[in-house]
Design an enzyme around this catalytic site. Structure first.
Site, mmCIF file in Angstrom:
data_model
loop_
_atom_site.group_PDB
_atom_site.id
_atom_site.type_symbol
_atom_site.label_atom_id
_atom_site.label_comp_id
_atom_site.label_asym_id
_atom_site.label_seq_id
_atom_site.Cartn_x
_atom_site.Cartn_y
_atom_site.Cartn_z
ATOM 1 N N HIS A 125 4.273 -64.898 17.218
ATOM 2 C CA HIS A 125 4.586 -66.332 17.022
ATOM 3 C C HIS A 125 5.495 -66.529 15.796
ATOM 4 O O HIS A 125 5.128 -67.205 14.836
ATOM 5 C CB HIS A 125 3.281 -67.149 16.879
ATOM 6 C CG HIS A 125 3.487 -68.605 17.191
ATOM 7 N ND1 HIS A 125 2.503 -69.414 17.712
ATOM 8 C CD2 HIS A 125 4.572 -69.416 17.051
ATOM 9 C CE1 HIS A 125 2.962 -70.645 17.867
ATOM 10 N NE2 HIS A 125 4.225 -70.669 17.481
ATOM 11 N N GLU A 162 -4.214 -66.931 20.697
ATOM 12 C CA GLU A 162 -3.673 -66.176 19.565
ATOM 13 C C GLU A 162 -4.412 -66.543 18.273
ATOM 14 O O GLU A 162 -4.892 -67.683 18.162
ATOM 15 C CB GLU A 162 -2.157 -66.422 19.422
ATOM 16 C CG GLU A 162 -1.798 -67.855 19.079
ATOM 17 C CD GLU A 162 -0.293 -68.093 19.090
ATOM 18 O OE1 GLU A 162 0.386 -67.747 20.067
ATOM 19 O OE2 GLU A 162 0.196 -68.661 18.099
ATOM 20 N N ARG A 180 4.396 -72.134 23.888
ATOM 21 C CA ARG A 180 3.009 -72.139 23.430
ATOM 22 C C ARG A 180 2.180 -71.239 24.333
ATOM 23 O O ARG A 180 2.395 -71.202 25.549
ATOM 24 C CB ARG A 180 2.402 -73.538 23.572
ATOM 25 C CG ARG A 180 2.499 -74.418 22.387
ATOM 26 C CD ARG A 180 1.736 -73.903 21.171
ATOM 27 N NE ARG A 180 1.949 -74.791 20.064
ATOM 28 C CZ ARG A 180 3.018 -74.755 19.248
ATOM 29 N NH1 ARG A 180 3.939 -73.831 19.381
ATOM 30 N NH2 ARG A 180 3.141 -75.631 18.276
#
Ligand code: GLV
Length: 338
Positions: free
Chosen positions: A287, A269, A240
């Site tokens: 991601h 993000e 993360r």
């Protein structure tokens, strides 16, 4: 006739899987990716009995207070830092994640990123596409081999273990740090040795972060930790954004205090620290570690199964398979809900 329970699916997924809800629920599935404001999100879930949400939907006390019928939030992700689990539990709302559906895909991707960063693949591809390849010297583009090196893993849950298992094929030693040690059986299956965090930082040639984001793990890798790593080390964050202090990492990479990094997740993000974008020794991806058909379909299936099960349907009727707060189920009277 009693109204059927209502399910909101916050993002487009796989219609054939979501259709399994149709016999039992009124389903509203968003046809487009939308970044909902907190007020829009609260309005979307207000009259729902169940919601299937992605990681960008943050659900806590304020949202559940406005959703009196809500019984389950099924998260389309293994990490659930977007949910305030304590608030959901206090409100009697079940929460579930997709643990187990994506471990192998994420582990594959982790290796792609580690090897890509070690062998400078992003940098080499940019150079080739820029038309710079008119010949290379024998000694150009030297990267790092993994064989014989030490892989460190911070966070040794299912994904960390799947990463470790693959290391045998690459001829690496594996060390790990985790709040709790694995059983002896799992340690020997993963051929991994527990070390304290300091030793992990100092001894890893390749360091993979595979831990959840919690208040305690925020900036688990900051300037002080980066300073302890080998100047030849490669760091991969597939967990993360926020676990790494991205500004401190950009400093360390710019000073070659660390050889390279591979990042699939970022603080804030989809915005990426612009200094990272300028560095050649960092491989970046948006991601997507779980973005394979098997994993993403498996995650959708798991979210749907959790919703079906909570309402007494499907293959796990009455027993949502990946419930995060089972105490909510124990407290719920079986006759409370239709
Ligand atoms: C992806 O980041 C997930 O938590 O599943």
């Amino acid at each position: 006739m009693t109204a059927r329970p209502r399910v909101w699916v916050s993002r487009p997924t796989f219609p054939d899987i979501v259709a399994r809800l149709d016999p039992h629920f009124d389903v509203v599935a968003e046809p487009r990716e939308v970044m909902f404001s907190p007020a829009e999100l609260a309005a979307k879930i207000a009259d729902c009995d169940a919601v299937i949400v992605g990681l960008k939907e943050r659900i806590g006390a304020a949202e559940v207070a406005k959703a009196p019928r809500l019984r389950i939030v099924a998260n389309l992700g293994v990490g659930y830092d977007n949910l305030d689990l304590a608030a959901l539990t206090a409100a009697g709302v079940a929460a579930s994640n997709t643990a187990g559906a994506l471990d192998e895909s994420v582990a594959d991707f982790t290796w792609a990123m580690l090897l890509g960063a070690a062998r400078r693949m992003g940098e080499a591809e940019r150079w080739l596409r820029a038309g710079e390849w008119h010949g290379t010297r024998f000694t150009d583009w030297l990267g790092m081999d993994v064989r014989g090196r030490t892989l460190g893993i911070l966070g040794m849950g299912r994904i960390g273990q799947a990463v470790a298992r693959r290391a045998v094929g690459f001829g690496m030693q594996v060390i790990y740090h985790n709040r709790s040690r694995l059983s002896q059986a799992l340690e020997s299956e993963c051929r991994a040795r527990w070390v304290d965090k300091g030793e992990l930082l100092r001894s890893s040639d390749f360091l993979v972060l595979a831990l959840p984001l919690t208040p305690e793990s925020r900036h688990a890798i900051g300037a002080a930790e980066l300073a302890q790593m080998k100047p030849t080390a490669v760091l991969a964050n597939i967990a993360r954004g926020g676990i790494v202090d991205d500004a401190a990492l950009a400093d360390a990479l710019a000073k070659h205090q660390l050889a390279a990094a591979a990042l699939d997740v970022f603080e804030g993000e989809p915005v990426v620290n612009p200094r990272l974008l300028e560095l050649d020794n960092v491989l970046l991806s948006p991601h997507i570690a779980s973005a394979s058909p098997d994993a993403r379909r498996g995650m959708t299936t798991m979210a749907v199964d959790n919703v079906l099960a909570l309402f007494g349907h499907g293959p796990h009727a009455g027993h949502p398979p990946t419930i995060l707060n089972p105490e909510v189920l124990a407290a719920a009277s079986p006759t409370t809900h239709p």
